[in-house]
Design a protein around this motif. Structure first.
Motif, mmCIF file in Angstrom:
data_model
loop_
_atom_site.group_PDB
_atom_site.id
_atom_site.type_symbol
_atom_site.label_atom_id
_atom_site.label_comp_id
_atom_site.label_asym_id
_atom_site.label_seq_id
_atom_site.Cartn_x
_atom_site.Cartn_y
_atom_site.Cartn_z
ATOM 1 N N PRO A 1 -17.411 16.500 76.835
ATOM 2 C CA PRO A 1 -17.293 16.170 75.403
ATOM 3 C C PRO A 1 -16.499 14.892 75.165
ATOM 4 N N ARG A 2 -16.932 14.129 74.172
ATOM 5 C CA ARG A 2 -16.298 12.864 73.806
ATOM 6 C C ARG A 2 -15.678 12.975 72.424
ATOM 7 N N ILE A 3 -14.506 12.385 72.266
ATOM 8 C CA ILE A 3 -13.816 12.389 70.981
ATOM 9 C C ILE A 3 -14.484 11.374 70.060
ATOM 10 N N VAL A 4 -14.833 11.815 68.844
ATOM 11 C CA VAL A 4 -15.405 10.888 67.871
ATOM 12 C C VAL A 4 -14.416 10.562 66.749
ATOM 13 N N LYS A 5 -13.431 11.443 66.554
ATOM 14 C CA LYS A 5 -12.381 11.194 65.560
ATOM 15 C C LYS A 5 -11.155 11.982 65.969
ATOM 16 N N LYS A 6 -9.971 11.347 65.919
ATOM 17 C CA LYS A 6 -8.757 12.065 66.294
ATOM 18 C C LYS A 6 -7.655 11.814 65.279
ATOM 19 N N ASN A 7 -6.641 12.666 65.338
ATOM 20 C CA ASN A 7 -5.476 12.585 64.453
ATOM 21 C C ASN A 7 -5.850 12.660 62.978
ATOM 22 N N VAL A 8 -6.661 13.655 62.634
ATOM 23 C CA VAL A 8 -7.033 13.880 61.236
ATOM 24 C C VAL A 8 -6.630 15.293 60.829
ATOM 25 N N ASP A 9 -6.529 15.518 59.523
ATOM 26 C CA ASP A 9 -6.213 16.857 59.037
ATOM 27 C C ASP A 9 -7.449 17.746 59.151
ATOM 28 N N SER A 10 -7.276 19.035 58.959
ATOM 29 C CA SER A 10 -8.368 19.991 59.178
ATOM 30 C C SER A 10 -9.545 19.771 58.230
ATOM 31 N N GLN A 11 -9.285 19.426 56.985
ATOM 32 C CA GLN A 11 -10.376 19.206 56.034
ATOM 33 C C GLN A 11 -11.215 17.988 56.419
ATOM 34 N N THR A 12 -10.566 16.928 56.815
ATOM 35 C CA THR A 12 -11.286 15.728 57.247
ATOM 36 C C THR A 12 -12.085 16.021 58.507
ATOM 37 N N ALA A 13 -11.486 16.747 59.441
ATOM 38 C CA ALA A 13 -12.177 17.107 60.682
ATOM 39 C C ALA A 13 -13.426 17.928 60.383
#
Length: 90
Positions: free
Chosen positions: A49-61
């Motif tokens: 698996p590859r990270i597409v977005k990190k360090n975001v809140d749960s709603q944004t994720a």
């Protein structure tokens, strides 16, 4: 949830009923990349698996995950508050 505690990962093809070409094209449009790059991303992320977005809140994720799943790709939201993968007992 607190700020910046989640990441979104892509895990390859999800809904193959759509067809691989259509999933690749949708992922390419979502990320603004070439179809060939999207194909490679989907193939590689199926194994690791590859990270597409990190360090975001749960709603944004969850919003990112929803958009990712709408393309037909498989993804997951990971809570990073309890990530001990970098620790060693040695």
């Amino acid at each position: 949830m607190s700020e910046g505690t989640h990441k979104v990962v892509i895990k390859g093809y999800g809904d193959l009923d759509k067809g691989k070409y259509y999933i690749e094209h949708a992922v390419a449009e979502l990320f603004g990349i070439d179809d060939k790059v999207a194909k490679k991303l989907l193939e590689v992320s199926a194994e690791e698996p590859r990270i597409v977005k990190k360090n975001v809140d749960s709603q944004t994720a969850e919003r990112y995950l929803k958009a990712l799943k709408e393309t037909g790709a498989k993804g997951e939201v990971v809570d990073t508050r309890f990530d001990f993968s970098g620790l060693s007992l040695e």
